[in-house]
Scaffold this motif. Structure first.
Motif, PDB file in Angstrom:
ATOM      1  N   SER A  37       6.669   7.490  -7.263  1.00 50.39           N
ATOM      2  CA  SER A  37       7.824   6.533  -6.953  1.00 50.39           C
ATOM      3  C   SER A  37       8.064   6.839  -5.367  1.00 50.39           C
ATOM      4  N   ALA A  38       7.758   7.965  -4.798  1.00 48.71           N
ATOM      5  CA  ALA A  38       8.087   8.198  -3.409  1.00 48.71           C
ATOM      6  C   ALA A  38       7.097   7.317  -2.344  1.00 48.71           C
ATOM      7  N   ILE A  39       5.971   7.348  -2.863  1.00 52.04           N
ATOM      8  CA  ILE A  39       4.882   6.897  -2.305  1.00 52.04           C
ATOM      9  C   ILE A  39       5.159   5.150  -2.215  1.00 52.04           C
ATOM     10  N   SER A  40       5.465   4.947  -3.164  1.00 48.34           N
ATOM     11  CA  SER A  40       5.838   3.242  -3.568  1.00 48.34           C
ATOM     12  C   SER A  40       6.875   3.049  -2.753  1.00 48.34           C
ATOM     13  N   ALA A  41       8.070   3.871  -2.512  1.00 50.36           N
ATOM     14  CA  ALA A  41       9.218   3.645  -1.721  1.00 50.36           C
ATOM     15  C   ALA A  41       8.644   3.638  -0.027  1.00 50.36           C
ATOM     16  N   CYS A  42       7.755   4.343   0.214  1.00 48.23           N
ATOM     17  CA  CYS A  42       7.140   4.360   1.548  1.00 48.23           C
ATOM     18  C   CYS A  42       6.262   3.127   1.728  1.00 48.23           C
ATOM     19  N   GLU A  43       5.564   2.648   0.898  1.00 51.13           N
ATOM     20  CA  GLU A  43       4.928   1.118   0.931  1.00 51.13           C
ATOM     21  C   GLU A  43       6.158   0.280   1.348  1.00 51.13           C
ATOM     22  N   LYS A  44       7.303   0.037   0.442  1.00 49.08           N
ATOM     23  CA  LYS A  44       8.245  -0.819   0.769  1.00 49.08           C
ATOM     24  C   LYS A  44       8.812  -0.807   2.004  1.00 49.08           C
ATOM     25  N   GLY A  45       8.927   0.478   2.706  1.00 47.55           N
ATOM     26  CA  GLY A  45       9.424   0.846   4.027  1.00 47.55           C
ATOM     27  C   GLY A  45       8.347   0.661   5.103  1.00 47.55           C
ATOM     28  N   ALA A  46       7.211   0.392   4.841  1.00 47.22           N
ATOM     29  CA  ALA A  46       6.085   0.324   5.738  1.00 47.22           C
ATOM     30  C   ALA A  46       5.985   1.345   6.511  1.00 47.22           C
ATOM     31  N   GLN A  47       5.953   2.716   5.858  1.00 48.96           N
ATOM     32  CA  GLN A  47       5.831   4.170   6.260  1.00 48.96           C
ATOM     33  C   GLN A  47       4.612   4.414   5.921  1.00 48.96           C
ATOM     34  N   TRP A  48       3.495   4.369   6.428  1.00 49.20           N
ATOM     35  CA  TRP A  48       1.972   4.535   6.142  1.00 49.20           C
ATOM     36  C   TRP A  48       2.042   6.176   6.439  1.00 49.20           C
ATOM     37  N   GLN A  49       2.561   6.476   7.408  1.00 47.30           N
ATOM     38  CA  GLN A  49       2.153   7.941   7.732  1.00 47.30           C
ATOM     39  C   GLN A  49       2.960   8.947   6.587  1.00 47.30           C
ATOM     40  N   THR A  50       4.227   8.595   6.113  1.00 51.57           N
ATOM     41  CA  THR A  50       4.692   9.517   5.193  1.00 51.57           C
ATOM     42  C   THR A  50       3.986   9.172   3.830  1.00 51.57           C
ATOM     43  N   ALA A  51       3.773   8.027   3.546  1.00 54.05           N
ATOM     44  CA  ALA A  51       2.570   7.710   2.422  1.00 54.05           C
ATOM     45  C   ALA A  51       1.558   8.833   2.349  1.00 54.05           C
ATOM     46  N   SER A  75      -1.490   0.103   0.095  1.00 58.08           N
ATOM     47  CA  SER A  75      -0.594  -1.035   0.482  1.00 58.08           C
ATOM     48  C   SER A  75       0.435  -0.741   1.658  1.00 58.08           C
ATOM     49  N   ALA A  76       0.644   0.697   1.600  1.00 61.76           N
ATOM     50  CA  ALA A  76       1.553   1.049   2.796  1.00 61.76           C
ATOM     51  C   ALA A  76       0.825   1.065   4.036  1.00 61.76           C
ATOM     52  N   CYS A  77      -0.368   1.542   3.976  1.00 66.96           N
ATOM     53  CA  CYS A  77      -1.198   1.312   5.377  1.00 66.96           C
ATOM     54  C   CYS A  77      -1.484   0.021   5.788  1.00 66.96           C
ATOM     55  N   GLY A  78      -1.747  -0.834   4.607  1.00 62.19           N
ATOM     56  CA  GLY A  78      -1.922  -2.394   4.888  1.00 62.19           C
ATOM     57  C   GLY A  78      -0.503  -3.085   5.430  1.00 62.19           C
ATOM     58  N   ALA A  79       0.153  -2.739   5.180  1.00 64.83           N
ATOM     59  CA  ALA A  79       1.594  -3.482   5.441  1.00 64.83           C
ATOM     60  C   ALA A  79       1.817  -2.967   7.053  1.00 64.83           C
ATOM     61  N   CYS A  80       1.325  -1.971   7.389  1.00 66.80           N
ATOM     62  CA  CYS A  80       1.150  -1.779   8.922  1.00 66.80           C
ATOM     63  C   CYS A  80       0.118  -1.992   9.735  1.00 66.80           C
ATOM     64  N   GLY A  81      -0.904  -2.758   9.151  1.00 64.88           N
ATOM     65  CA  GLY A  81      -2.100  -2.944   9.850  1.00 64.88           C
ATOM     66  C   GLY A  81      -3.058  -1.918  10.107  1.00 64.88           C
ATOM     67  N   GLU A  82      -2.929  -1.012   9.127  1.00 65.15           N
ATOM     68  CA  GLU A  82      -3.870   0.249   9.301  1.00 65.15           C
ATOM     69  C   GLU A  82      -4.933   0.010   8.210  1.00 65.15           C
TER      70      GLU A  82
END
Length: 135
Positions: A37-51, A75-82
């Motif tokens: 749930s927390a990793i998914s929240a990071c995905e939605k917030g484009a917070q790849w490092q935290t994920a 998905s979090a990494c992808g949202a930020c171009g990583e």
């Protein structure tokens, strides 16, 4: 878990991660649902490092990441171009005895697309049958 998930649904990734960290500080053992749930929240917030940090903490706390954990982190990494990190996570999955699924492949391919790496996206598309996934 419901509170962490609700924070993520409202794009409050900081609160979601804060609740998870509070659980750890209070010696309440989060389960894979808490972390996911927390990793998914990071995905939605484009917070790849935290994920990725949460994925690492999850493993250090002996909570085994699952397909959902990896898919959300990719998905979090992808949202930020990583895109490279997303592809690395995809390749880690089989080594950890986690079978990628269509969502996994889509997350990695989408990360490549956002990183303007169309050749890598095509390579991943061609590799899908190796994972018993057919486009």
């Amino acid at each position: 878990n419901a509170a962490i998930s609700a924070c993520g649904a409202c794009s409050q990734w900081q609160l979601a991660v804060g609740l998870l960290r509070s659980m750890l500080e209070e010696q309440i053992s989060p389960d894979h649902i808490s972390y996911n749930s927390a990793i998914s929240a990071c995905e939605k917030g484009a917070q790849w490092q935290t994920a990725l940090e949460l994925l690492s903490i999850m493993q250090a706390e002996a909570v085994n990441p699952d397909r959902i954990s990896y898919n959300a982190a990719m998905s979090a990494c992808g949202a930020c171009g990583e895109w490279q990190l997303a592809v690395d996570l995809l390749h880690q999955m089989p080594r950890r005895h986690i079978a990628p699924d269509q969502i996994s492949m889509c997350a990695a391919i989408t990360a490549c697309e956002k990183g303007t790496q169309w050749k890598h996206a095509l390579i991943l598309l061609a590799q899908m049958p190796n994972f018993q996934i057919f486009p």
